[in-house]
Design an enzyme around this catalytic site. Structure first.
Site, PDB file in Angstrom:
ATOM      1  N   ASP A 201       0.824  -1.210   0.000  1.00 51.85           N
ATOM      2  CA  ASP A 201       0.000   0.000   0.000  1.00 51.85           C
ATOM      3  C   ASP A 201       0.862   1.266   0.000  1.00 51.85           C
ATOM      4  O   ASP A 201       1.867   1.329   0.712  1.00 51.85           O
ATOM      5  CB  ASP A 201      -0.851  -0.055   1.285  1.00 51.85           C
ATOM      6  CG  ASP A 201      -1.761   1.133   1.453  1.00 51.85           C
ATOM      7  OD1 ASP A 201      -2.712   1.252   0.670  1.00 51.85           O
ATOM      8  OD2 ASP A 201      -1.522   1.948   2.374  1.00 51.85           O
ATOM      9  N   GLU A 243       1.287  -0.525  -5.161  1.00 57.44           N
ATOM     10  CA  GLU A 243       0.277   0.515  -5.301  1.00 57.44           C
ATOM     11  C   GLU A 243       0.956   1.868  -5.327  1.00 57.44           C
ATOM     12  O   GLU A 243       1.291   2.433  -4.289  1.00 57.44           O
ATOM     13  CB  GLU A 243      -0.745   0.494  -4.153  1.00 57.44           C
ATOM     14  CG  GLU A 243      -1.938   1.381  -4.488  1.00 57.44           C
ATOM     15  CD  GLU A 243      -2.447   2.311  -3.414  1.00 57.44           C
ATOM     16  OE1 GLU A 243      -3.479   2.961  -3.624  1.00 57.44           O
ATOM     17  OE2 GLU A 243      -1.808   2.428  -2.351  1.00 57.44           O
TER      18      GLU A 243
HETATM   19  C1  BGC Z   1      -5.570   2.626   0.067  1.00 58.32           C
HETATM   20  C2  BGC Z   1      -6.587   3.499   0.716  1.00 58.32           C
HETATM   21  C3  BGC Z   1      -6.025   3.998   2.024  1.00 58.32           C
HETATM   22  C4  BGC Z   1      -4.650   4.652   1.839  1.00 58.32           C
HETATM   23  C5  BGC Z   1      -3.938   4.858   3.136  1.00 58.32           C
HETATM   24  C6  BGC Z   1      -4.432   3.557  -0.148  1.00 58.32           C
HETATM   25  O1  BGC Z   1      -3.884   3.842  -1.221  1.00 58.32           O
HETATM   26  O2  BGC Z   1      -6.016   2.055  -1.133  1.00 58.32           O
HETATM   27  O3  BGC Z   1      -7.810   2.848   0.897  1.00 58.32           O
HETATM   28  O4  BGC Z   1      -6.902   4.934   2.574  1.00 58.32           O
HETATM   29  O5  BGC Z   1      -3.805   3.839   1.058  1.00 58.32           O
HETATM   30  O6  BGC Z   1      -3.506   3.633   3.639  1.00 58.32           O
END
Ligand code: BGC
Length: 538
Positions: A201, A243
């Site tokens: 993430d 991500e």
């Molecule tokens: C997740 C979100 C989250 C954020 C902070 C992201 O990119 O997909 O849902 O709020 O990271 O962790």
């Protein structure tokens, strides 16, 4: 499950465990509930589940605010439930990846509690503190609608702390080697339990440096390479999915030379699928694919139409963003931060032709597709719920009480089931679509099955098939032994396009079984029609 490049062919499915199925009538979906629904997922044909965070958490950001990295949120079940789930999924040939939230913890995490209350605690340096809120001014604010600054004053600590997301999510300090080591241990813990990898993430933000925008820094790449090398050495065949909501040229370095991430989300292709469909013109799609660099052969893009967040419009121009908001989020309630908080089916006006078309693009463009739970049945959203909760409502299994999601009394549900005449469970539910051969669910299942029969979708080259009609996106996906031509009429008018010459080869329509002879020179397409043709030697 031997092929170490499995992720290149895989179809992924994102599960919000809390919304999926409630096994104990407390109003929250849970791991045993998900286990009971593995048959459904197996029948759908997905290869790998991505579980949104299931760790103990105050749930101020739906689990992306972690209070302990080594357990399961009690309402979701126990570690034993988790182990059982992994085993049962593997027994069905389904893999599982989890979120690895590296960038921040919850402010409820014991590390933060110890850090704030004692300046001499070894945990103080786990976070980023300052006496001033004037540092790193070039770093943008991501949660624009709620946060005014990336610094928040902490009364207990008597200092400001740094956070890229909600103030309740303090950023970890990756300049501290102890933090770096902690997070490798976290990865080890879950990989030891048998999971198949992580969706990592928010990784662009691990380090901060003055005078930069604090994204994609060399130090961040260096750490991620260490993580990869650890995973590679001890857990070959497990994957890291990145991500990074960035332009392709900025995501490219996250693949390294095949020594950083195995996979990366292709964020900017997503809004352009919606742009191309609304404009009836392939230009936005063509533009982003032209601007997508090659990636190492061991790597793979991950494509998606929707996920648990807002449909992000960070990777479009200001003008395009305004246009997207106008056409896809006409009501202010539909907007959030720089995005649109709606699901796939309502975005496309519940128009079955356009929903299929969007899915066809998802399944045929380069990359491995990820489906968001519920989109396979065309679930709706609830824009009256706050934040991103409107796209996280209970899965609609049938038209019974609570849509078959839970046996709790409705007031106990973590959030209400969708109630509207178009997308409520009376109309949109799994049971009904299972029984209907022509349903969206059965169509998606078919697309997945066809994709699996044709390795060119996952591993083949991509080339546009030339035609002057901008309303048609036509391309070839090819391996030496598997050659496919995919046509998408993006417009509301019928179109006719020339077929490239194909001497000695018939064209087999994968959906209808129709065969076009080697002499066929033209393809007629209904509004929003898509056609997948397989070249066959005659
Ligand atoms: C997740 C979100 C989250 C954020 C902070 C992201 O990119 O997909 O849902 O709020 O990271 O962790």
């Amino acid at each position: 499950m031997q092929d170490s490049y499995w992720y290149k062919d895989a179809v992924f499915y994102e599960v919000y465990v809390r919304a999926f199925f409630d096994s104990n009538a407390d109003g929250h979906g849970d791991l045993p509930g998900l286990l009971q629904k593995l048959d459904y997922l197996q029948a759908l044909g997905v290869d790998c589940l991505w579980l949104m965070p299931v760790y103990p958490s105050p749930l101020k950001d739906d689990g992306y605010d972690i209070a302990s990295y080594y357990g399961i949120q009690p309402v979701f079940g126990s570690l034993d439930d988790f182990k059982e789930l992994v085993e049962a999924a593997h027994a069905r040939g389904i893999r599982i990846i989890m979120d690895l939230v590296l960038n921040h913890t919850s402010d409820q995490h014991p590390w933060f509690q110890l850090a704030r209350s004692d300046p001499n605690s070894p945990y103080r340096d786990y976070y980023v503190w300052s006496d001033s809120d004037q540092h790193y001014k070039d770093a943008r604010i991501i949660f624009l609608d709620t946060e005014k600054s990336n610094w928040t004053w902490d009364e207990v600590a008597g200092q400001y702390y740094w956070h890229r997301f909600y103030a309740s999510q303090p950023d970890l300090n990756y300049d501290n080697p102890a933090v770096q080591a902690e997070m490798i241990n976290v990865a080890k813990f879950w990989l030891d339990l048998g999971i198949d990898g992580f969706r990592a993430d928010a990784i662009p933000y691990l380090f901060e440096r003055e005078g930069t925008n604090c994204e994609n820094l060399p130090e961040t790449h260096a750490y991620l390479k260490q993580l990869r090398s650890y995973v590679e050495r001890h857990y070959p065949g497990r994957i890291l999915l990145c991500e990074a909501n960035q332009w392709p040229q900025d995501v490219r370095p996250y693949f390294g030379e095949g020594d950083e991430f195995h996979m990366g989300f292709h964020f900017p292709v997503m809004p352009r699928i919606f742009m191309s469909i609304h404009m009836g013109d392939r230009t936005p799609l063509a533009w982003i694919l032209e601007h997508t660099p090659e990636i190492p052969s061991s790597c793979q893009w991950c494509t998606f139409l929707r996920n648990h967040d807002e449909l992000t419009l960070e990777m479009v121009t200001e003008e395009e963003r305004q246009w997207m908001w106008q056409v896809y989020a006409p009501e202010p309630r539909m907007r959030l931060n720089l995005g649109i908080r709606r699901r796939l089916a309502p975005l496309l006006d519940y128009d079955r032709r356009r929903i299929e078309l969007a899915n066809s693009l998802l399944f045929t463009l380069p990359g491995s597709p990820i489906l968001y739970y519920g989109d396979e049945i065309g679930m709706g959203d609830n824009i009256w719920l706050t934040d991103r909760n409107g796209v996280r409502t209970p899965m609609q299994w049938n038209d019974g009480p609570n849509a078959g999601f839970s046996q709790a009394t409705p007031n106990l549900l973590y959030t209400p089931v969708i109630e509207d005449p178009i997308s409520g469970p009376e109309v949109v539910n799994v049971a009904r679509q299972q029984a209907d051969a022509g349903s969206l669910l059965n169509l998606i299942r078919r697309m997945i099955a066809l994709r699996k029969q044709h390795p060119a979708f996952g591993r083949g080259s991509f080339a546009w098939l030339q035609n002057d009609c901008e309303a048609v996106a036509a391309f070839q996906r090819a391996l030496p032994e598997d050659s496919l031509w995919c046509f998408h009429n993006l417009s509301a008018e019928a179109q006719s396009v020339p077929l490239p010459e194909h001497p000695g080869q018939a064209l087999y329509d994968l959906f209808t079984g129709r065969v076009l002879p080697p002499s066929a020179g033209q393809l007629d397409l209904e509004p929003y029609q898509y056609v997948w043709l397989c070249l066959q030697q005659v």
